[in-house]
Design a protein around this motif. Sequence first.
Motif: not given
Length: 396
Positions: A16, A19, A172-173, A372
């Motif tokens: 995390q 990112l 988002d990942r 993010v």
Amino acid sequence: MAHLFISTGEVSGDLQGALLVKALYRLAAERGIPLEISALGGDRMAAAGAKLLFNTGGIGSVGLLEALPLIKPTIALQLKARRYLRQHPPDLVVLIDYIGGNVAMGRFIRKHFSIPMVYYIAPQEWVWSHSLKATRQIVALSDRLLAIFPEEATYYRRHGANVVWVGHPLLDRIAAAPSREVARQSLGIAADELAIALLPLSRKQEIKSLLPLILGAATNIAKAYPEARFWLPLSLRQYRPAIEAVLKEYPIRVTLAEDSLQVLAAADLAIAKSGTVNLETALLNVPQVVIYRVHPLSLWLYRRFLKFDLKFVSPPNLLVNRDIVPELLQERATVANITAAALALLDHPEKRLAMQAGYAKMRAAMGTPGVVDRAATEILDLLVNRKRAGSATLHE
């Protein structure tokens, strides 16, 4: 040059954090903000551009007894980081999860610096808090708390925190994950082959406590489905020798891989430890069985003194407060039970479809993509306001 310091630990915090670092640098450049990020984190954060003070990727644990060997190295690391910060005062601090190290770091920051502090992905006191002590500490440390779960936002806001719900960053990942077809082609998996992802660990303790259970179940699955192929993504490369040593004890072929998203995107089923990886698996719509174990004495201490009694532990179940995925915990985490749960999903398409319907409800509770960037924007806005108000003050 603005100096931002980020503190986190364990593999999930490093993910995390990485990112966030990428988003901070990109958005800062767009706004013409010269930015330097130093951090306690792991390899991913370093690769994203953070100046890594010390690597905390391998010092995480779950359980009271399991944490004991890590106390001394954690304290030593914290002391070194504090010396660095005294010499290089930050303009803003971001704490990511990792309650044991971050509460101590946050107290140091509060005592010695007059700067904003942001808690991003706050510890899950809203799930397992047995008292308000830790909650009050987290609220006191947070000028802004960036929540990733709706219940997290509600809980901390109720206890006085300045909360912004940004959504879950895994949205988002996952956007960067390959399609099933591309992932299977890259891994050499035919369209009709059965691919099973094994995700037993992100902490050293789990090599002993969880890996044998999952490999035992995989061995049984291979008897029922001889064509099945197994992949095990490495959370940390340093664990490879220990994992390979355990693999030699089992009569199945397991391919070690570097990219967990690629493996999950290609998989028909996952057997996984409880944690962030359950959300990744769910977002990729892969059926899964979740397991976890801590030392029996650790569990007894939790139950006896901390009144630890959770309805759910896996993030997909926590998000919607229902059993989307099967959780086999402690005494129920046996080779026989894991095998039975996995075969039930493989043998019965309706069970897989029911789980995937639950995934859709879970996904709706995670917010919308752009998480993010929203978090990074909140942080940069605070940083700009801080720089306008003047440079950081170090209290002697």
